[in-house]
Motif scaffolding. Sequence first.
Motif, PDB file in Angstrom:
ATOM      1  N   VAL A  13      42.954  78.549  21.547  1.00  0.00           N
ATOM      2  CA  VAL A  13      43.888  79.672  21.717  1.00  0.00           C
ATOM      3  C   VAL A  13      43.683  80.623  20.542  1.00  0.00           C
ATOM      4  N   LEU A  20      42.224  80.760  27.620  1.00  0.00           N
ATOM      5  CA  LEU A  20      41.663  79.873  26.610  1.00  0.00           C
ATOM      6  C   LEU A  20      40.150  80.028  26.573  1.00  0.00           C
ATOM      7  N   ASP A  49      52.357  72.402  25.685  1.00  0.00           N
ATOM      8  CA  ASP A  49      51.072  73.105  25.623  1.00  0.00           C
ATOM      9  C   ASP A  49      51.194  74.486  26.249  1.00  0.00           C
ATOM     10  N   TRP A  53      50.786  78.142  24.441  1.00  0.00           N
ATOM     11  CA  TRP A  53      49.843  79.114  24.993  1.00  0.00           C
ATOM     12  C   TRP A  53      50.527  80.450  25.273  1.00  0.00           C
ATOM     13  N   ILE A  67      44.110  73.629  21.531  1.00  0.00           N
ATOM     14  CA  ILE A  67      45.325  73.236  22.221  1.00  0.00           C
ATOM     15  C   ILE A  67      45.207  71.798  22.720  1.00  0.00           C
ATOM     16  N   ASN A 351      41.703  76.506  32.023  1.00  0.00           N
ATOM     17  CA  ASN A 351      42.579  77.629  32.359  1.00  0.00           C
ATOM     18  C   ASN A 351      43.236  77.452  33.723  1.00  0.00           C
ATOM     19  N   MET A 354      45.994  74.759  33.172  1.00  0.00           N
ATOM     20  CA  MET A 354      47.147  75.279  32.439  1.00  0.00           C
ATOM     21  C   MET A 354      47.963  76.248  33.280  1.00  0.00           C
TER      22      MET A 354
END
Length: 369
Positions: A13, A20, A49, A53, A67, A351, A354
């Motif tokens: 990050v 990311l 997390d 972010w 991360i 990505n 997340m």
Amino acid sequence: MNGIPSTSRAAVVREFKAPLRIEEVPIPKELEPGAILTKIETCSICGTDVHLWQGSLALKVDLPVIIGHEMVGRVVALGPGADRDSIGQDLRVGDRITWTHTSCGSCYFCTVAREPTLCQHSRKYMYECMEVFPHLLGGFAEYGYVMPDSGRVRVPDNVPNELASMASCAFRSVMNAFDVLGNVGTTDVVAIQGVGPLGLLATAVAKIKGARRVVAIGAPDARLNLAGQFGADELLSIERTSHEERAEKIRSMTEGRGADIVMEFTGHPKAFAEGLDIARRGASYVVVGQLGQGETTIKPASIVSKNLRVLGSFSGQAKAYWKALDFVSAQIDHIPFQQMISNRYKLDEVNTAMTRMKNYEEIKPLIEL
């Protein structure tokens, strides 16, 4: 350190809310006394997390960071004096471990208060800048550096990586919360607010500890139904019932008193007022999920007039990690832990993983290295 590469791929990050980046990060050439180098095998994704972010945590983050913080790694190198874990078990190259944030052992909170999770000089994985030594202080990476002052616990052989990684954050937080709470009695009605990973695990622990009834409160239905499989006797949907209806339901099963114990794992500030309301007079209310910057309105008189014991529980040290791993090891054939694992992703798919977690499309996804 023979056979170990000079760099490790990692998800970094550099800017909040930005995608990311997969970068090559240096691997230290030498280990400090007490340090360990691991080959990370699995890192589960936590709601924290996502909050980091998105830049919504109340804790300081020293960008850029790697991360991820729910990792399990296999030991590839041991620094001098690192041949035993924090429980006293022997450690060898090839063993799997989880590890804690650091505590200095010499500040007021480590010594007088004996609350090392509140250490004034603690260093936390995923919050430390990756551009300075020892660089590898996050879980979404091929290699991980265990700092000398970090607790470390060997993973039991019958606990798979995905459950070990979950135990290193979600479950250790639950175990620490029960330590903060104290005993659960056989006559107690326990209300669990939230049916995410922490709430599901807390449901199982409360039931195993002997609670008379466990009430799970949350949504959506898929998670709520899973709480039933983890031991909840009553399921209350926040989508189909009002606050008043839920409070009345809990009072109806306790002869009008309310829950003996309430535990909050939602992360939503508005849940706090409901927790105060559904607790009986003289109850204990343990708050775990409130790490964001949100605010809410309560009536402080409800705490005083009910003589409530309101307790915050933050993180957990090596004892909580060991208790979590031991619980999984003992109950793995009786509790459907695996049903919490939603999807598995490679590092290059971080990505996507997340974003799905951010959109509540996952319960507990994994990054597998």
